[in-house]
Structure formats: C-alpha cells, structure tokens
Design a protein around this motif. Sequence first.
Motif: not given
Length: 300
Positions: A113-115, A126-128, A133-137
């Motif tokens: 990601n690039d914040f 990128d936050s979305a 990927w939090l769902d994936v984790s």
Amino acid sequence: MDNRRRNIIRALAIAPFLLGMRKLMASPKIVAKAKDRLQYSVNAYSFNSLLRNGEMTFFDMMEFAASIGLDSVDLTGYYFSSYPEPPLNSELFQLKHKALKLGLNIAWTGIRNDFVNPDAESRKADSAMISRWLDVSSSLGATILRVFTGKHNYDGFSKNEVKEWLVAEYKTCAKYGEEKGVIVALQNHNEFLFTSDEIIDIIKRVDSEWFGLILDIGSLHAENPYDEIEKLAPYANYWFIKEHVYPNGIKTPVNMKKIANIVKNQGYQGYISFESLSDGDPKEIIASMFNSFKAEYEKL
C-alpha cells in the motif's frame, strides 16, 4: 453416614492430589518453560523468484517449513494469482487444510500500500484494499496483516503532513481490523519512516491495540541498528529476522547473539519469522538462520 462425615472423608481423599498439584505448579522448570513460547515462521519473499516463476507454490513452502521444524508460514498477498484482488475462499481453505495436515499455523499475510501518496482518493483505495485483505487474513486464520507506509513523491507537502495521512488511514484500517480480529501491523521498511523514534511516534498516535509493528531488523540504517532494534522491541507484535543489518547503510552480517539477547530481554512470546534476501539456495539460507538463532537463544 451423615453429610458432614462424608465431606470430611472426600476432602481427605483428594488432599494428596491437591498437594501434588501445588508442588507441580510451583516447580521452577514448569514456570521457565511456560515463559519461553517463541514460535518460528518463514516469509514467502524468501522464495520470491521461485514463487513468481512457478517453480514453487505455497504448498511446497509449507512442506519445507514443516520439514525443518518451523511452526508457521507467512503467505504474502502478492503471490496469490488474483492479487490485488482477494483469492477465492476455496483457495484459502485449501491452504488452511494443508497447514493443518502439517501441524503449521498461517500467522501472517501482507500487501503493498502507499499512504504517502498525496492523492487522497488513491489512499482511500489502498485503505479499501487493506479491508478486503483483512477479510482474507481472517479467513486464513492469520492474526496479522502487514502494511507499509509507501514511498510516493510528496513534493509540495511536509513530512508532518504526510504523517497525518498515515495516522488517519491506519486508524481506519485498525478499526476494521478489530472487527475481523486481525492486527494491522506496520513493517518498518526504510521507505518513509527511517528511525525508531518516528515509527514509535506513529504507533502512539494511532493508539489502537489493533495497530502494531512488524519489526524488520534489516530496515534500520542508523549508526547502530541494534540500538534502534532494542528501542522498537517493546512495540513488536512480530519479528522479521534477516541475514544482514545496515549500520550507516553498510550491509553487514547479522549478529544473531545480539538479536537473541534483545528478544529474550524483552520477554517476547510471539512469532519470529526468517526472511532471506541473498543469492543462493533460500532453503539452505533459511534453515541456517533458523538454527543459528535458536542456538543463540537457547544459550540464554
């Protein structure tokens, strides 16, 4: 026989058992073992070229990890063919099934990601992606999702302004991480935050138990990286041990004894993950790093 007498006899019968349990719980050896709960993993980037050219799969990586006695694997997101889109649950569940058969955990996954990007819409996108990927984790059973700062050109903005972007986005991600039961962890990656003080400042400003640190020992290029590592150690939710450190930016073989001492002195109880960035057989390098660290740690 009245109830009072029956209770006295029962108490006398179990007294030796209770006494034995008290002695067992008080045993120094039992207490010492309970305090040493390090778990060991390997990061997929160690096999970057092999995973990208198809010579190796995540399943092969798991077989290797189990064969040398590791406890877990780090399944980096961008080796999934769907990346940056999440993989199907069927693919994730096959990986979980394989890990179970081998007695492994899947502790970690990570994305790019690039914040630091000045474009607010890009940061929001990128936050979305991190949320997906939090769902994936969560589906994988991984407790940590790795994120970066990013290294975009931010001409026209001060570094403090960029830090405010970081804090805002990390807070959003951590809030969703709390809903999914996954820690969003910043890997210090020598990209935008270069010192331990800067990294700690961001962690404190985000101020969430669902936002933490993956301590990358190879990405601190100060005069004495071991001092920087020691300063960051209390904040580490996960450790990346690499084969080199960079005092004053100079590539130098890692001193495993110093790293083991810092880990031990901090009382850290989580995962130590090994990542190789060197030429050569990554399996041999990872096995050597693992054995070297364990040997030093077990001497302490």
